[in-house]
Write a protein that holds these residues in place. Structure first.
Motif, PDB file in Angstrom:
ATOM      1  N   MET A  44       0.804  -1.210   0.000  1.00  0.00           N
ATOM      2  CA  MET A  44       0.000   0.000   0.000  1.00  0.00           C
ATOM      3  C   MET A  44       0.845   1.272   0.000  1.00  0.00           C
ATOM      4  O   MET A  44       0.321   2.359  -0.183  1.00  0.00           O
ATOM      5  N   MET A  45       2.145   1.140   0.239  1.00  0.00           N
ATOM      6  CA  MET A  45       2.965   2.317   0.460  1.00  0.00           C
ATOM      7  C   MET A  45       4.369   2.091  -0.090  1.00  0.00           C
ATOM      8  O   MET A  45       4.896   0.991  -0.015  1.00  0.00           O
ATOM      9  N   SER A  46       4.945   3.146  -0.627  1.00  0.00           N
ATOM     10  CA  SER A  46       6.353   3.117  -1.015  1.00  0.00           C
ATOM     11  C   SER A  46       7.176   3.663   0.143  1.00  0.00           C
ATOM     12  O   SER A  46       6.744   4.586   0.835  1.00  0.00           O
ATOM     13  N   VAL A  47       8.343   3.090   0.316  1.00  0.00           N
ATOM     14  CA  VAL A  47       9.246   3.502   1.385  1.00  0.00           C
ATOM     15  C   VAL A  47      10.583   3.854   0.744  1.00  0.00           C
ATOM     16  O   VAL A  47      11.064   3.133  -0.128  1.00  0.00           O
ATOM     17  N   ARG A  48      11.154   4.981   1.168  1.00  0.00           N
ATOM     18  CA  ARG A  48      12.443   5.425   0.632  1.00  0.00           C
ATOM     19  C   ARG A  48      13.427   5.600   1.787  1.00  0.00           C
ATOM     20  O   ARG A  48      13.114   6.245   2.784  1.00  0.00           O
ATOM     21  N   ALA A  49      14.614   5.028   1.640  1.00  0.00           N
ATOM     22  CA  ALA A  49      15.646   5.170   2.670  1.00  0.00           C
ATOM     23  C   ALA A  49      16.125   6.620   2.717  1.00  0.00           C
ATOM     24  O   ALA A  49      16.423   7.222   1.691  1.00  0.00           O
ATOM     25  N   VAL A  50      16.183   7.170   3.930  1.00  0.00           N
ATOM     26  CA  VAL A  50      16.693   8.519   4.143  1.00  0.00           C
ATOM     27  C   VAL A  50      18.157   8.444   4.564  1.00  0.00           C
ATOM     28  O   VAL A  50      18.963   9.304   4.227  1.00  0.00           O
ATOM     29  N   THR A  51      18.484   7.401   5.318  1.00  0.00           N
ATOM     30  CA  THR A  51      19.855   7.141   5.736  1.00  0.00           C
ATOM     31  C   THR A  51      20.195   5.714   5.312  1.00  0.00           C
ATOM     32  O   THR A  51      19.333   4.960   4.861  1.00  0.00           O
ATOM     33  N   TYR A  52      21.445   5.342   5.496  1.00  0.00           N
ATOM     34  CA  TYR A  52      21.825   3.955   5.279  1.00  0.00           C
ATOM     35  C   TYR A  52      20.980   3.110   6.230  1.00  0.00           C
ATOM     36  O   TYR A  52      20.839   3.457   7.408  1.00  0.00           O
ATOM     37  N   CYS A  53      20.394   2.032   5.745  1.00  0.00           N
ATOM     38  CA  CYS A  53      19.504   1.216   6.567  1.00  0.00           C
ATOM     39  C   CYS A  53      19.977  -0.229   6.642  1.00  0.00           C
ATOM     40  O   CYS A  53      20.458  -0.789   5.658  1.00  0.00           O
ATOM     41  N   HIS A  54      19.807  -0.796   7.811  1.00  0.00           N
ATOM     42  CA  HIS A  54      20.028  -2.222   8.034  1.00  0.00           C
ATOM     43  C   HIS A  54      18.648  -2.783   8.360  1.00  0.00           C
ATOM     44  O   HIS A  54      18.093  -2.487   9.414  1.00  0.00           O
ATOM     45  N   LEU A  55      18.093  -3.560   7.427  1.00  0.00           N
ATOM     46  CA  LEU A  55      16.747  -4.095   7.568  1.00  0.00           C
ATOM     47  C   LEU A  55      16.795  -5.610   7.688  1.00  0.00           C
ATOM     48  O   LEU A  55      17.675  -6.263   7.152  1.00  0.00           O
ATOM     49  N   TYR A  56      15.819  -6.142   8.388  1.00  0.00           N
ATOM     50  CA  TYR A  56      15.590  -7.578   8.412  1.00  0.00           C
ATOM     51  C   TYR A  56      14.265  -7.842   7.713  1.00  0.00           C
ATOM     52  O   TYR A  56      13.316  -7.087   7.875  1.00  0.00           O
ATOM     53  N   SER A  57      14.211  -8.902   6.936  1.00  0.00           N
ATOM     54  CA  SER A  57      12.946  -9.261   6.306  1.00  0.00           C
ATOM     55  C   SER A  57      12.343 -10.445   7.056  1.00  0.00           C
ATOM     56  O   SER A  57      13.063 -11.291   7.578  1.00  0.00           O
ATOM     57  N   LEU A  58      11.043 -10.445   7.122  1.00  0.00           N
ATOM     58  CA  LEU A  58      10.311 -11.500   7.817  1.00  0.00           C
ATOM     59  C   LEU A  58       9.258 -12.040   6.861  1.00  0.00           C
ATOM     60  O   LEU A  58       8.310 -11.344   6.510  1.00  0.00           O
ATOM     61  N   GLN A  59       9.445 -13.262   6.432  1.00  0.00           N
ATOM     62  CA  GLN A  59       8.528 -13.875   5.484  1.00  0.00           C
ATOM     63  C   GLN A  59       7.248 -14.315   6.180  1.00  0.00           C
ATOM     64  O   GLN A  59       7.226 -14.550   7.387  1.00  0.00           O
ATOM     65  N   HIS A  60       6.205 -14.454   5.381  1.00  0.00           N
ATOM     66  CA  HIS A  60       4.884 -14.816   5.886  1.00  0.00           C
ATOM     67  C   HIS A  60       4.926 -16.061   6.774  1.00  0.00           C
ATOM     68  O   HIS A  60       4.376 -16.067   7.871  1.00  0.00           O
ATOM     69  N   ARG A  61       5.589 -17.094   6.332  1.00  0.00           N
ATOM     70  CA  ARG A  61       5.611 -18.348   7.102  1.00  0.00           C
ATOM     71  C   ARG A  61       6.308 -18.181   8.449  1.00  0.00           C
ATOM     72  O   ARG A  61       5.928 -18.810   9.428  1.00  0.00           O
ATOM     73  N   LEU A  62       7.319 -17.310   8.507  1.00  0.00           N
ATOM     74  CA  LEU A  62       7.998 -17.068   9.778  1.00  0.00           C
ATOM     75  C   LEU A  62       7.144 -16.211  10.705  1.00  0.00           C
ATOM     76  O   LEU A  62       7.134 -16.420  11.917  1.00  0.00           O
ATOM     77  N   LEU A  63       6.421 -15.239  10.142  1.00  0.00           N
ATOM     78  CA  LEU A  63       5.505 -14.437  10.950  1.00  0.00           C
ATOM     79  C   LEU A  63       4.440 -15.335  11.566  1.00  0.00           C
ATOM     80  O   LEU A  63       4.101 -15.200  12.744  1.00  0.00           O
ATOM     81  N   GLU A  64       3.929 -16.262  10.772  1.00  0.00           N
ATOM     82  CA  GLU A  64       2.931 -17.207  11.269  1.00  0.00           C
ATOM     83  C   GLU A  64       3.483 -17.997  12.455  1.00  0.00           C
ATOM     84  O   GLU A  64       2.831 -18.129  13.491  1.00  0.00           O
ATOM     85  N   ARG A  65       4.699 -18.493  12.328  1.00  0.00           N
ATOM     86  CA  ARG A  65       5.328 -19.261  13.408  1.00  0.00           C
ATOM     87  C   ARG A  65       5.544 -18.397  14.660  1.00  0.00           C
ATOM     88  O   ARG A  65       5.283 -18.832  15.777  1.00  0.00           O
TER      89      ARG A  65
END
Length: 105
Positions: A44-65
């Motif tokens: 629903m939304m675009s996100v733009r990095a303002v600074t250098y970012c360290h992100l973690y991704s969480l997949q659907h199956r892991l969120l479920e767990r």
């Protein structure tokens, strides 16, 4: 689908910033993309990095767990979506379904 957790850095929510007429930022500890993961819908939304970012991704199956093993996380997701999204009831039902819980219990 996946959502993203901001470990370090700052991102700007592009469309929301334009809609509000001011810059809206997320920072360390915030997350985005949860609605697409919960509903299986499009982003629903675009996100733009303002600074250098360290992100973690969480997949659907892991969120479920995580929701099944740590139901206390349900409250946090509900609070963050309650006043923000028009389709809160649908999102709430999806969160409880993922967690293997009854939303009316």
């Amino acid at each position: 689908d996946e959502m993203f957790l901001i470990f370090r850095g700052v991102v700007k929510l592009v469309e929301l910033s334009e809609l509000e007429g001011r810059s809206i930022y997320l920072k360390d500890g915030d997350y985005f993309g949860e609605i697409a993961v919960l509903t299986g819908g499009k982003r629903m939304m675009s996100v733009r990095a303002v600074t250098y970012c360290h992100l973690y991704s969480l997949q659907h199956r892991l969120l479920e767990r995580i929701l099944q093993q740590h139901p206390e996380c349900i409250d946090s997701l509900l609070l963050n979506t309650m006043n923000t999204y028009d389709n809160f009831d649908e999102i709430k039902e999806r969160i409880f379904t993922l967690a293997g819980k009854d939303p009316d219990a």
